[in-house]
Write a protein that holds these residues in place. Structure first.
Motif, PDB file in Angstrom:
ATOM      1  N   THR A   1     -16.393   8.261  11.733  1.00  0.00           N
ATOM      2  CA  THR A   1     -15.513   7.584  10.746  1.00  0.00           C
ATOM      3  C   THR A   1     -14.907   8.491   9.694  1.00  0.00           C
ATOM      4  OG1 THR A   1     -16.988   5.512  10.760  1.00  0.00           O
ATOM      5  CG2 THR A   1     -15.547   5.634   9.098  1.00  0.00           C
ATOM      6  N   THR A   2     -15.656   9.462   9.457  1.00  0.00           N
ATOM      7  CA  THR A   2     -15.100  10.676   8.691  1.00  0.00           C
ATOM      8  C   THR A   2     -14.073  11.203   9.012  1.00  0.00           C
ATOM      9  OG1 THR A   2     -17.227  10.740   7.470  1.00  0.00           O
ATOM     10  CG2 THR A   2     -15.696  12.576   7.250  1.00  0.00           C
ATOM     11  N   MET A   3     -14.135  11.585  10.256  1.00  0.00           N
ATOM     12  CA  MET A   3     -12.963  12.439  11.172  1.00  0.00           C
ATOM     13  C   MET A   3     -11.828  11.593  11.298  1.00  0.00           C
ATOM     14  SD  MET A   3     -14.077  15.272  11.039  1.00  0.00           S
ATOM     15  CE  MET A   3     -15.558  16.358  11.051  1.00  0.00           C
ATOM     16  N   VAL A   4     -11.959  10.217  11.633  1.00  0.00           N
ATOM     17  CA  VAL A   4     -10.945   9.337  11.767  1.00  0.00           C
ATOM     18  C   VAL A   4     -10.179   9.324  10.514  1.00  0.00           C
ATOM     19  CG1 VAL A   4     -10.212   7.104  12.171  1.00  0.00           C
ATOM     20  CG2 VAL A   4     -11.836   8.171  13.503  1.00  0.00           C
ATOM     21  N   ALA A   5     -10.776   9.194   9.276  1.00  0.00           N
ATOM     22  CA  ALA A   5     -10.203   8.957   7.986  1.00  0.00           C
ATOM     23  C   ALA A   5      -9.478  10.068   7.443  1.00  0.00           C
ATOM     24  CB  ALA A   5     -11.117   8.589   7.006  1.00  0.00           C
TER      25      ALA A   5
ATOM     26  N   ILE B   1       0.957  -1.309  -0.015  1.00  0.00           N
ATOM     27  CA  ILE B   1       0.127  -0.098   0.250  1.00  0.00           C
ATOM     28  C   ILE B   1       0.857   1.255   0.011  1.00  0.00           C
ATOM     29  CG2 ILE B   1      -1.858   1.169   1.303  1.00  0.00           C
ATOM     30  CD1 ILE B   1      -2.662  -1.312   2.429  1.00  0.00           C
ATOM     31  N   PRO B   2       0.943   2.199  -1.043  1.00  0.00           N
ATOM     32  CA  PRO B   2       1.567   3.342  -0.997  1.00  0.00           C
ATOM     33  C   PRO B   2       1.337   4.200  -0.010  1.00  0.00           C
ATOM     34  CG  PRO B   2       0.081   3.230  -2.721  1.00  0.00           C
ATOM     35  CD  PRO B   2      -0.225   1.974  -2.087  1.00  0.00           C
ATOM     36  N   VAL B   3       2.322   4.732   0.532  1.00  0.00           N
ATOM     37  CA  VAL B   3       2.078   5.725   1.715  1.00  0.00           C
ATOM     38  C   VAL B   3       2.147   7.162   1.111  1.00  0.00           C
ATOM     39  CG1 VAL B   3       3.005   6.847   3.919  1.00  0.00           C
ATOM     40  CG2 VAL B   3       3.109   4.346   3.415  1.00  0.00           C
ATOM     41  N   VAL B   4       1.032   7.918   0.992  1.00  0.00           N
ATOM     42  CA  VAL B   4       0.979   9.171   0.440  1.00  0.00           C
ATOM     43  C   VAL B   4       0.513  10.165   1.310  1.00  0.00           C
ATOM     44  CG1 VAL B   4       0.962   8.372  -1.889  1.00  0.00           C
ATOM     45  CG2 VAL B   4      -1.173   8.835  -0.591  1.00  0.00           C
ATOM     46  N   ARG B   5       0.976  11.408   1.262  1.00  0.00           N
ATOM     47  CA  ARG B   5       0.233  12.703   1.786  1.00  0.00           C
ATOM     48  C   ARG B   5      -1.163  13.179   1.391  1.00  0.00           C
ATOM     49  NH1 ARG B   5       2.660  16.098   5.460  1.00  0.00           N
ATOM     50  NH2 ARG B   5       1.871  17.971   5.677  1.00  0.00           N
ATOM     51  N   THR B   6      -1.978  12.929   2.347  1.00  0.00           N
ATOM     52  CA  THR B   6      -3.470  13.045   1.870  1.00  0.00           C
ATOM     53  C   THR B   6      -3.572  14.739   1.805  1.00  0.00           C
ATOM     54  OG1 THR B   6      -4.051  13.570   4.295  1.00  0.00           O
ATOM     55  CG2 THR B   6      -4.414  11.121   3.154  1.00  0.00           C
ATOM     56  N   HIS B   7      -4.714  15.104   0.798  1.00  0.00           N
ATOM     57  CA  HIS B   7      -4.613  16.316   0.534  1.00  0.00           C
ATOM     58  C   HIS B   7      -6.212  16.434   0.168  1.00  0.00           C
ATOM     59  CE1 HIS B   7      -4.764  14.756  -3.762  1.00  0.00           C
ATOM     60  NE2 HIS B   7      -3.495  14.322  -3.385  1.00  0.00           N
ATOM     61  N   LEU B   8      -6.562  17.672  -0.241  1.00  0.00           N
ATOM     62  CA  LEU B   8      -7.967  18.124  -0.330  1.00  0.00           C
ATOM     63  C   LEU B   8      -8.709  17.168  -1.224  1.00  0.00           C
ATOM     64  CD1 LEU B   8     -10.547  19.937   0.235  1.00  0.00           C
ATOM     65  CD2 LEU B   8      -9.793  21.473  -1.608  1.00  0.00           C
TER      66      LEU B   8
ATOM     67  N   SER C   1      -8.604  16.316   9.840  1.00  0.00           N
ATOM     68  CA  SER C   1      -8.503  17.845   9.418  1.00  0.00           C
ATOM     69  C   SER C   1      -9.969  18.353   9.006  1.00  0.00           C
ATOM     70  CB  SER C   1      -7.697  18.344   8.065  1.00  0.00           C
ATOM     71  OG  SER C   1      -7.874  19.444   7.814  1.00  0.00           O
ATOM     72  N   ARG C   2     -10.757  18.793  10.181  1.00  0.00           N
ATOM     73  CA  ARG C   2     -12.026  18.843   9.898  1.00  0.00           C
ATOM     74  C   ARG C   2     -12.427  20.127   8.961  1.00  0.00           C
ATOM     75  NH1 ARG C   2     -14.122  18.634  16.542  1.00  0.00           N
ATOM     76  NH2 ARG C   2     -13.016  16.680  16.961  1.00  0.00           N
ATOM     77  N   GLY C   3     -11.664  20.983   8.885  1.00  0.00           N
ATOM     78  CA  GLY C   3     -11.971  22.325   7.994  1.00  0.00           C
ATOM     79  C   GLY C   3     -11.633  21.538   6.506  1.00  0.00           C
ATOM     80  N   ARG C   4     -10.794  20.454   6.361  1.00  0.00           N
ATOM     81  CA  ARG C   4     -10.650  19.827   4.941  1.00  0.00           C
ATOM     82  C   ARG C   4     -11.932  19.066   4.621  1.00  0.00           C
ATOM     83  NH1 ARG C   4      -5.832  16.107   4.140  1.00  0.00           N
ATOM     84  NH2 ARG C   4      -4.841  17.879   4.533  1.00  0.00           N
ATOM     85  N   VAL C   5     -12.489  18.640   5.744  1.00  0.00           N
ATOM     86  CA  VAL C   5     -13.850  17.837   5.592  1.00  0.00           C
ATOM     87  C   VAL C   5     -15.037  18.803   4.982  1.00  0.00           C
ATOM     88  CG1 VAL C   5     -15.686  16.488   6.569  1.00  0.00           C
ATOM     89  CG2 VAL C   5     -13.293  16.096   6.946  1.00  0.00           C
TER      90      VAL C   5
END
Length: 289
Positions: A124-128, A30-37, A131-135
């Motif tokens: 579940t959304t906030m665990v995934a 599983i590739p490790v990538v930096r999450t973004h918007l 960043s609440r502002g991004r959600v």
């Protein structure tokens, strides 16, 4: 006297590899990538298109906007004589369907945020995505695009058919076409976006929907029953800034001679929605999920 023995080397713990060991290492596939918007947008798009409430709500919206818009134009065309519509803007007959259809957009906007609090899916959304502002931003972008595109397609269809059904009415200008299609679609989408922010603040679907429907209808209804002359200024303000009147401005059929005109309703909706999102973002950072 016995000779002291040198200390014997201790074995490495079982959980720790001995120095110099050539054991093969494990590499995760599983590739490790930096999450973004973009990841948050993909997640919210999957949510909004996979739940049945979206299809039902947007389906009813299209039915109301197209059905009532075309039915109104057909009834007018069947009950008018030549010359009766000489000064009428044929695009204005789409107003009634959009006014009722806006309730569907309001409902969907509230459900986009408040329903996750009701089901507990927000955890579940906030665990995934911690960043609440991004959600919140991802929900807003996805919902706005969906609401805008569906409203624009419906408004353009109704406008084109109404112009064909009412040949005696005057030909709309280019500016009227833009306001009656693009402008009104932006306004309805912003109204839904405001509902999304209110749903995030209240976190209760029924309460937020009731509040938003009251915001749409209550000012105009209250103004209709203000008969006292001392309340004339308040009555006039309620008429001018009620959402039905602001919606009618896009068709050049305002209920009053004063108040918002041109593109003013769009800027008012944009300012109110921005303030609501600022409040929603601040509360989202402070409150627990």
């Amino acid at each position: 006297m016995s000779t002291p023995q040198p200390p014997s080397p201790q074995a490495a713990p079982a959980w720790q590899a001995a120095p110099g060991s050539a054991y093969p290492t494990y590499t995760s596939p599983i590739p490790v990538v930096r999450t973004h918007l973009g990841h948050a947008l993909a997640s919210e798009w999957t949510k909004i298109r996979s739940v049945r409430s979206t299809m039902w709500t947007l389906g009813v919206f299209v039915l109301l906007v197209v059905g009532i818009g075309l039915l109104t134009a057909a009834i007018v065309a069947a009950n008018t004589t030549e010359g009766d519509l000489s000064g009428e803007n044929p695009l204005s007959f789409g107003f009634f369907g959009l006014l009722l259809g806006s309730m569907c957009v309001i409902t969907l906007g509230v459900l986009t945020t408040a329903s996750e609090y009701g089901t507990g899916m927000i955890r579940t959304t906030m665990v995934a995505c911690p960043s609440r502002g991004r959600v919140l931003a991802a929900k807003a972008v996805v919902f706005f695009l969906v609401a805008f595109v569906v409203t624009l397609v419906s408004a353009v269809l109704v406008a084109m058919v109404d112009v064909a059904l009412l040949p005696d009415a005057r030909e709309p200008s280019g500016g009227e076409w833009v306001k009656g299609t693009l402008g009104v679609s932006l306004y309805i989408a912003l109204l839904g976006l405001l509902s999304l922010a209110v749903g995030s603040v209240i976190r209760h679907s029924a309460g937020a929907i009731t509040l938003m429907i009251g915001l749409v209808l209550a000012p105009l209804v209250i103004a209709l029953f203000m008969f006292s002359s001392s309340l004339e200024d308040l009555r006039q303000a309620l008429f001018e800034y009620s959402i039905p009147n602001q919606l009618s401005v896009f068709y050049s059929t305002s209920l009053t001679d004063s108040g918002p005109s041109g593109w003013d309703p769009l800027w008012i909706a944009l300012g109110v929605t921005a303030a609501a999102f600022a409040a929603a973002f601040a509360l989202l950072q402070k409150r627990d999920v």
